[in-house]
Design an enzyme around this catalytic site. Structure first.
Site, PDB file in Angstrom:
ATOM      1  CD  GLU A  24       6.441   5.072  12.365  1.00 22.07           C
ATOM      2  OE1 GLU A  24       7.187   4.122  12.634  1.00 22.07           O
ATOM      3  OE2 GLU A  24       5.398   5.351  13.004  1.00 22.07           O
ATOM      4  CE1 TYR A  56       1.991  -3.190   3.116  1.00 19.05           C
ATOM      5  CE2 TYR A  56       1.638  -4.856   4.809  1.00 19.05           C
ATOM      6  CZ  TYR A  56       1.602  -4.475   3.482  1.00 19.05           C
ATOM      7  OH  TYR A  56       1.181  -5.362   2.517  1.00 19.05           O
ATOM      8  NE  ARG A 114       3.119 -10.479  16.368  1.00 19.04           N
ATOM      9  CZ  ARG A 114       2.549 -10.567  17.565  1.00 19.04           C
ATOM     10  NH1 ARG A 114       2.781 -11.620  18.326  1.00 19.04           N
ATOM     11  NH2 ARG A 114       1.785  -9.590  18.013  1.00 19.04           N
ATOM     12  N   GLY A 115       3.683  -7.658  13.159  1.00 19.00           N
ATOM     13  CA  GLY A 115       2.363  -7.062  12.985  1.00 19.00           C
ATOM     14  C   GLY A 115       1.419  -7.505  14.086  1.00 19.00           C
ATOM     15  CG  HIS A 166       6.026  -7.249  22.765  1.00 15.69           C
ATOM     16  ND1 HIS A 166       4.826  -7.935  22.832  1.00 15.69           N
ATOM     17  CD2 HIS A 166       6.070  -6.707  21.523  1.00 15.69           C
ATOM     18  CE1 HIS A 166       4.185  -7.812  21.686  1.00 15.69           C
ATOM     19  NE2 HIS A 166       4.916  -7.079  20.869  1.00 15.69           N
TER      20      HIS A 166
END
Length: 321
Positions: A24, A56, A114-115, A166
């Site tokens: 990454e 992003y 999703r962000g 999460h």
């Protein structure tokens, strides 16, 4: 053309079973950071990875620099970019435009996320997609409309998976149900968020397979050499770093000793995942190659360099797009 090793499986560390390898990267924030990044890019390019993901920013805050980096990877290297894309903060029309832009650039892999939700708000921006699975379905619709451009080649769509609960989820079981929903929407593979204990990856895979998840789940491994980064990422991901590792790093007398401790812990973590059947490794580099390559060397996963030049990269781009 999707990266060929994204959907391969790997039972162990045998010579006959190739391990998918990826990294990454994130877009640079300054000219000095760009110079450092491109040094890292050339170093990891020599290891012949299956793909490199490009992050992003929240709500597409660094969209231009991210797309620029993706374009340069396609044009100037032999690397296959996997472009991150978040749906929070963008409407379906805006996202379809971005997806088309990426495909036009020769990208054939997208990590659908999703962000982060906007700060001081529990609700996404009005009109934006709410979940990663909505973004996956949008990618597949855009892909279907552009089938002639893709020459019947399938876009590889990746998603995130969570070895621990999460932060916004009610339970680990719910996280697995979300992963299953992403698979049903068209996801091809998953990359895990960071984890710090050797058993966490195997536990996730066991729970996911029992629930019906069949896509490859690739462990995301972060070189554990920076105490500050370890604590910060733990806070962001809602995952508590192993206290014993934090103590050992904090007690190290020198940076060299701290580096040695961190690399050894990362190797142990990665090897446990591979022994548990991981199809490969995804390394969160933080745009630094030294620790990542040292981990690969100690795992005996370093690959021989292949010839790289701009002409080959341009030829591949023409074939892809």
């Amino acid at each position: 053309m999707s990266p060929p090793s994204l959907i391969e499986t790997h039972p162990n560390l045998s010579d006959t079973a190739p391990v998918a390898l990826s990294y990454e990267l994130f877009p640079p924030r300054s000219p000095a950071a760009a110079e450092t990044l491109w040094t890292t890019i050339r170093e990891i390019e020599a290891t012949d990875p299956d793909y490199v993901s490009v992050t992003y920013g929240a709500s597409g805050s660094n969209r231009d620099t991210a797309v620029d980096l993706v374009n340069r990877l396609v044009l100037e290297t032999t690397l296959r970019p996997l472009a991150h894309l978040t749906c929070v903060g963008n409407t379906p029309t805006e996202l379809a435009e971005i997806i088309g832009e990426l495909l036009d650039a020769g990208v054939r892999g997208i990590l659908a996320l999703r962000g982060d939700l906007p700060k001081d708000s529990d609700a996404p921006v009005s009109g934006s997609l709410r979940y990663a699975q909505d973004l996956i379905e949008l990618i597949r619709r855009v892909e279907q409309r552009r089938s002639a451009l893709l020459c019947a080649g399938k876009v590889a769509v990746g998603v995130a998976a969570y070895p621990t609960r999460h932060p916004e989820s009610p339970s680990e079981a719910h996280d697995v149900e979300v992963l299953l929903a992403k698979q049903r929407s068209g996801a091809d593979f998953a990359i895990t968020q960071v984890f710090f204990r050797t058993e966490q990856y195997a536990d996730l895979v066991t729970r996911a397979r029992r629930a019906g998840v069949t896509i490859p789940i690739i462990p995301g491994v972060m070189p554990l050499t920076s105490l500050r980064r370890l604590k910060r990422l733990g806070e962001l991901a809602g995952v508590e770093p192993a206290p014993e590792l934090v103590e050992r790093l904090a007690a190290a007398d020198t940076d060299a000793e701290r580096h040695r401790i961190g690399v050894r812990a990362t190797v142990d973590l990665a090897k446990a995942a591979l022994d548990a059947g991981a199809p490969g490794l995804h390394i969160y580099t933080f745009n630094e190659h030294q620790s990542a390559l040292e981990v690969l060397d100690k795992l005996s996963l370093a690959r021989p360099a292949r010839p790289t030049n701009r002409l080959n990269a341009l030829a591949r781009r023409q074939l892809a797009g």
